[in-house]
Scaffold this active site. Structure first.
Site, PDB file in Angstrom:
ATOM      1  N   HIS A 142      -7.614  -5.605  -0.490  1.00  0.00           N
ATOM      2  CA  HIS A 142      -6.343  -5.008  -0.085  1.00  0.00           C
ATOM      3  C   HIS A 142      -5.718  -5.773   1.093  1.00  0.00           C
ATOM      4  CE1 HIS A 142      -3.819  -1.523  -0.686  1.00  0.00           C
ATOM      5  NE2 HIS A 142      -3.893  -1.135   0.580  1.00  0.00           N
ATOM      6  N   SER A 194       0.847  -1.191   0.000  1.00  0.00           N
ATOM      7  CA  SER A 194       0.000   0.000   0.000  1.00  0.00           C
ATOM      8  C   SER A 194       0.892   1.254   0.000  1.00  0.00           C
ATOM      9  CB  SER A 194      -0.952  -0.047   1.196  1.00  0.00           C
ATOM     10  OG  SER A 194      -1.985   0.889   1.062  1.00  0.00           O
TER      11      SER A 194
END
Length: 547
Positions: free
Chosen positions: A469, A207
């Site tokens: 994610h 990320s």
């Protein structure tokens, strides 16, 4: 009395021999002196080692200074690294303040493996939207159990303390990125003392950590610090990564106003005032930049600095850096998961102001107001009319004339995935295949966790979120947002990923492998070479556009 004296003398002799025993693996000698780690059964840890002077007082909002102190006694490296001061999305309740300002440390984890005298090294940059997160929140038990490499976790400044910028030489920003770079230099210089191989360093992150890895790699001398890099679900071209100058500048001055600096006349005055304010007040001010929940999730982040800024880190848009070819030419992999945007879209399933309806329902009446913040084009140079046109266009593309409901949540989640992650992953790979000289690889992961970040944020199990994610990355570095117990297929994937990192760090020709699959290079390729990874295994595919 004599007995007490004898015990004291024997204790001193024991401590002296203990600290100087060359055969004690817990004692490591560095230029600063000796440190002592901890034995954790199947690995050793050496935590909270300072690589920079404390970024407090006059060193706040300045580039980090290398740690210069000498240890007169053996440094205790058995303490878990502190969290850098932050406004943490994952803390329940109104007060989300956590951590300490003095936090610039690295932590080293070394497996016990009698078959190796030295180890390749994986340097880890944690994620958290440049706003929150911590080295300690990414576990290392899976990695250490495999015993393939030394892991080094990096702590760096976050939020306004790490990224507030007025876009000029007085408050240029990017302090968190400069921290990361200094930490990488520390690793290169010192890791051999722990049994690490300084010539075999791989830098990884997820990320914002993945975007950080890419930004570090855009430094032309990155190859002097690392051999290879992997950016998981984050890269420098993601629209939430590099802030637009005017937006960042406006937020910096607004930050000053919120904490009592008034309407500062210039950046120098603003910085002087901010240095006098309690760090907790500066970080708590983050809540004033959120329009609801934790949206936008990255109000402070990297910027393009003036070329004459002191110790400037990034002075060109990342696209221009890649096109110039003047970046770290090392093998690089960039990745995404099929529903990366589930992290962002999940916030829309929260209750709206205790009204009994979801934010998603409220979004129907506020799309034109909120979309620019949700999708990070609020600070663009577009006029209001242009932003409204774009907002209308993307809504029409994904949900047509429908209202937002839980029934079409999947389409909205795909919108977030495409705009915030997938499209820019393709764009980055496209530039690297055209202007890069070292291998550029990519994979997409599709294998949903039973409980991942979307379920944690929404507290709901009635919606199928898909592969969200972190569903891949947290198989390597454990995280509380997913189930600690791995399924059989996930255990196999975890081992494959860990072997992939170790082999990549050791490879002399930049070859990247996952299980039985060898990644195909994208440099010079007309089509995108993408490795598909799921519970059945892996498969190389070619695409004109990412699937």
């Amino acid at each position: 009395m004599n007995c007490v004296r004898l015990i004291f003398v024997l204790s001193c002799l024991w401590l002296s021999s203990f600290a100087s025993d060359p055969d004690d693996p817990l004692v490591v000698e560095l230029p600063q002196g000796k440190l002592r780690g901890r034995d954790n059964g199947f690995y050793y840890s050496y935590e909270s080692i300072p690589y920079a002077e404390s970024p407090t007082g006059e060193l706040r909002f300045e580039a980090p200074e290398p740690y210069k102190q000498k240890w007169l006694e053996t440094f205790d490296a058995s303490q878990t690294p502190v969290v850098c001061l932050q406004w943490d999305q994952f803390i329940q309740g109104e007060n989300k303040l956590a951590g300490e300002e003095d936090c610039l440390t690295v932590s080293v984890y070394k497996p016990k493996n009698s078959s190796r005298d030295s180890y390749p090294v994986v340097a880890h940059i944690h994620g958290g939207a440049f706003m929150f997160g911590a080295a300690s929140q990414n576990g290392h038990e899976n990695v250490m159990r495999e015993g393939k490499f030394i892991l080094v976790k990096i702590s760096y400044r976050l939020g306004p303390l790490g990224f507030a910028s007025t876009g000029d030489t007085d408050l240029p920003g990017n302090y968190g990125l400069k921290d990361q770079r200094l930490a990488l230099q520390w690793i290169k210089q010192n890791i051999a003392s722990f049994g690490g191989e300084p010539e075999n360093i791989l830098v990884v992150g997820h990320s914002a950590g993945g975007a950080s890895v890419h930004l570090q790699m855009l430094r032309e001398d990155f190859g002097q610090l690392a051999k290879a890099a992997i950016s998981f679900s984050g890269n420098a071209l993601d629209p939430w990564v590099v802030q637009q100058e005017q937006g960042a500048r406006g937020r910096a001055f607004e930050l000053g106003r919120i904490v009592g600096c008034g309407l500062a006349a210039d950046s120098e005055t603003l910085k002087k005032c901010l240095k006098t304010k309690p760090a907790g007040e500066i970080v708590t001010a983050v809540r004033n930049f959120l329009i609801f929940s934790y949206v936008p999730f990255a109000p402070f982040g990297p910027v393009v600095e003036p070329s004459d800024a002191p110790e400037a880190f990034l002075t060109q848009d990342p696209r221009e850096v890649i096109k110039s070819g003047k970046f770290g030419q090392v093998p690089w992999a960039v990745t995404y998961v099929t529903e990366d945007g589930g992290y962002n879209a999940a916030l829309l399933l929260e209750d709206w102001n205790k009204s009994g309806k979801t934010v998603l329902e409220e979004l129907n009446d506020r799309w034109f107001d909120w979309a620019p913040y949700l999708l990070f084009y609020r600070d663009s140079n577009k006029s209001i009319q242009e932003m409204d046109y774009y907002s209308r266009k993307i809504r029409q593309e994904y949900v047509g004339d429908q209202r937002f409901t839980t029934e079409n949540y999947w389409e909205l989640q795909q919108l977030f995935t495409d705009i915030l992650f997938k499209n820019s992953t393709q764009d980055s790979l496209d530039l690297h295949r055209k202007y890069g000289k070292s291998p550029a690889y990519a994979f997409v992961y599709d294998n949903p966790a039973d409980r991942g970040i979307a379920q944690v944020l929404t507290k709901r199990r009635d919606i199928h979120f898909g592969t969200v994610h972190g569903d891949d990355y947290f198989l390597i570095f454990e995280n509380v947002v997913r189930d600690p117990e791995l399924r059989l297929d996930e255990s196999t994937i975890s081992k494959n990923f860990i072997n992939m990192l170790a082999d990549f760090a050791l490879s002399d020709n930049g070859i990247l492998k996952y299980g039985e699959c060898v990644f195909e290079d994208n440099v010079g390729s007309e089509k995108f070479n993408l490795l598909l990874i799921n519970k059945e295994g892996c498969d190389n595919k070619q695409y004109v556009q990412f699937p």
